[in-house]
Design a protein around this motif. Structure first.
Motif, PDB file in Angstrom:
ATOM      1  N   GLU A 199       0.810  -1.212   0.000  1.00  0.00           N
ATOM      2  CA  GLU A 199       0.000   0.000   0.000  1.00  0.00           C
ATOM      3  C   GLU A 199       0.850   1.271   0.000  1.00  0.00           C
ATOM      4  O   GLU A 199       0.601   2.199  -0.765  1.00  0.00           O
ATOM      5  CB  GLU A 199      -0.946  -0.006   1.199  1.00  0.00           C
ATOM      6  N   THR A 200       1.865   1.316   0.861  1.00  0.00           N
ATOM      7  CA  THR A 200       2.663   2.545   0.986  1.00  0.00           C
ATOM      8  C   THR A 200       3.856   2.570   0.041  1.00  0.00           C
ATOM      9  O   THR A 200       4.442   3.629  -0.194  1.00  0.00           O
ATOM     10  CB  THR A 200       3.182   2.700   2.422  1.00  0.00           C
TER      11      THR A 200
ATOM     12  N   LYS B 239       6.674   1.531   0.731  1.00  0.00           N
ATOM     13  CA  LYS B 239       7.884   1.717   1.528  1.00  0.00           C
ATOM     14  C   LYS B 239       8.552   0.365   1.770  1.00  0.00           C
ATOM     15  O   LYS B 239       7.889  -0.673   1.789  1.00  0.00           O
ATOM     16  CB  LYS B 239       7.546   2.375   2.862  1.00  0.00           C
TER      17      LYS B 239
END
Length: 546
Positions: free
Chosen positions: A30-31, A33
């Motif tokens: 989702e991010t 990262k």
């Protein structure tokens, strides 16, 4: 003849699976990262690796292998090693809040932790086993790297996790099989352990706990006191998350206020300790632990991750990193990590060994083939910075070879001293300035200069190398003087070159004391003695700071 033909047919028909290196980066789906310290295991084996701070990993696999990637708070993922693994996305799982009631009773954090400690011999291997690790240790002064050590380490746990240990090596055999390292250029070089395998092993709270209750909490203990000093902590269940398809309690802890009454009548606040424990809801197994200790300007963060292999959990990645402050407010930082590469439960794999000394490490020759052919924890982005700071652009391979040569030529200057000193002269050319203090016999008349030279060595240790050359012919008397006056203090190098030394004769140093400066170009000139305040000006000019 027929048998030979059958053998050849079998030979050529048997599939040969070649090993290949798989590399990738694990990201939060989702991010986007990086996901650090995720477990990457080869299914059906005890072999594996983990992602680094940037989510990167590398692992050697066969064409038929499949990989399983797991991490607390994420859905597990199974992949074929044949797939392109440049980017691997892990899907996060939303943590359930602690307000959830199980069986009409609120979650009791203390009860969960007691069950987890009681179930150690059920959840972790209580039989002897061998675990093979990759070890990395680096230090920084400010923003510059000053030390790097990497090693392959075997640990044979004689009793498995049947009993809690109080120190590494107490009930286990430890052997360093491969080693590569740089010179230690940090200001704390003299206080560094040769290798800190014991320190990082003891971050495994499942296997190590203090043996006595503490009167006061201490910042400087390597072993957890969580089980022993249970009542000195407050525990809170923050909620439920997931690991490898299992529900996991997320429990935080904080030590209660602890202070010490000083002679002035004031109370001094002591260490602050807080952390998080991730414990499975069904079997009460630790799958991840985190702890942050602070005391004044000192801090230490420890994380330990566990992976399930054949129905038992083992630590697969342990990290310790901390910071401390010098008197001038500059920061010294340290990073230690231990990563599991393979686990073997066959009793015939038993090894014998102990934590190595400095001399023991020197007996491990640098094996470039091993380091090139084995997948280890990804170095990126460390490698370029370490090459720059530690070696001035020199490759890591050459740095490791130089470390071994340097140690072999500086650790015992009483034997073949002139030969070793000549090696140092050649090695320093183009790299470092040398300041030579020549002495012989009774050092009493030169003690002031000796002590001042030690101070200068500490001040300019990475720019000037201070060398004490003795004209003493008797090795025993030389050793006695070196020990009596602590001549190895603060990294000063000592050589006994003797009264018939060709080097001494070429410089006209037939009598002591004598003082010589050797430039980076190898030019030798008579120098001022350390007690002369103008010496520092000469040093600064040669260094280029003035």
């Amino acid at each position: 003849m027929a048998r030979c033909l059958v053998f050849l047919l079998l030979l050529f028909c048997t599939p040969v699976f070649s090993q290949r290196l798989v590399e990738g980066t694990i990201l939060d789906k989702e991010t986007k990262k990086p996901v650090p310290f995720a477990s990457i295991g080869i299914i059906g084996t005890s072999k594996g690796t983990s992602s680094n701070l940037n989510g990167q990993f590398s692992i050697s696999v066969n064409e038929t292998d499949s990989l399983k990637i797991t991490c607390v708070g994420y859905k597990s993922l199974t992949l074929s090693s044949a797939q392109a693994l440049t980017i691997v996305d892990l899907a996060p799982i939303v943590t359930q809040l602690s307000e959830i009631v199980i069986l009409d009773r609120a979650i009791n954090a203390k009860r969960i932790l007691r069950r987890a400690f009681a179930n150690i011999d059920i959840n972790y291997n209580d039989r002897p086993f061998l675990q093979q690790f990759f070890y990395r240790h680096y230090c920084k002064d400010g923003t510059s790297y000053g030390r790097l050590i990497e090693a392959a380490v075997d640990v044979w746990k004689t009793s498995g996790y049947r009993t809690i240990q109080h120190a590494a090596g107490e009930k286990e055999e430890i052997r360093v099989t491969q080693l590569r390292r740089s010179l230690d250029k940090t200001e704390m070089a003299q206080g560094h352990d040769p290798i800190a395998v014991g320190n990082i092993l003891q971050a495994d709270i499942v296997g190590y706990q203090t043996d006595k209750k503490s009167e006061h909490m201490s910042f400087y203990t390597d072993v957890s006191n969580l089980r022993t000093d249970f009542e000195k902590y407050d525990f809170v269940c923050k909620g439920i998350t997931y690991y490898d398809g299992l529900e996991v309690y997320e429990i935080t802890y904080q030590n209660k206020n602890d202070s010490l009454l000083t002679t002035s009548g004031k109370y001094l606040d002591l260490v602050d300790i807080k952390g998080t424990l991730f414990i499975t809801t069904g079997s009460y197994a630790f799958v991840r632990t985190e702890e942050n200790k602070s005391y004044g300007t000192n801090s230490l963060l420890t994380s330990t991750f566990y992976r399930k292999v054949n129905d038992r959990y083992y630590p697969y990645h342990i990290i310790r990193q901390g910071e401390s402050e010098y008197a001038d407010k500059r920061v010294h930082s340290v990073h230690l990590e231990l990563m599991s590469m393979e686990i073997r439960t066959n009793p015939s794999m038993k090894i014998v060994g102990q934590l190595p000394t400095r001399e023991g490490l020197l007996n491990i020759r640098y094996d470039s083939t091993f380091w090139k052919s084995n997948a280890i924890l990804k170095t990126t982005p460390l490698e370029d910075d370490i090459i720059r700071d530690l070696g001035g652009g020199v490759s890591l391979d050459k740095q490791f070879l130089r470390y071994h040569q340097f140690e072999m030529n500086t650790r015992d200057g009483g034997v073949n001293g002139e030969e070793k000193f000549n090696w140092l002269l050649a090695d320093s050319k183009g790299n470092s300035l040398l300041y030579l203090l020549v002495w012989s016999g009774n050092l009493k008349s030169t003690l002031v200069d000796v002590e001042l030279a030690k101070r200068l060595q500490k001040k300019y240790r990475n720019k000037v190398t201070f060398v004490f050359l003795s004209l003493e012919d008797d090795e025993k008397r030389w050793n006695e003087a070196v020990e009596k006056y602590s001549l190895y203090t603060d990294g000063v190098i000592n050589y006994r070159i003797g009264s018939r030394s060709k080097v001494a004769a070429s410089l006209g140093l037939t009598e002591a004391p004598g003082f010589v400066l050797v430039s980076r170009e190898g030019d030798m000139t008579r120098a001022k003695r350390p007690s002369d305040p103008l010496l520092e000006e000469d040093l600064l000019k040669l260094i280029g700071d003035k």
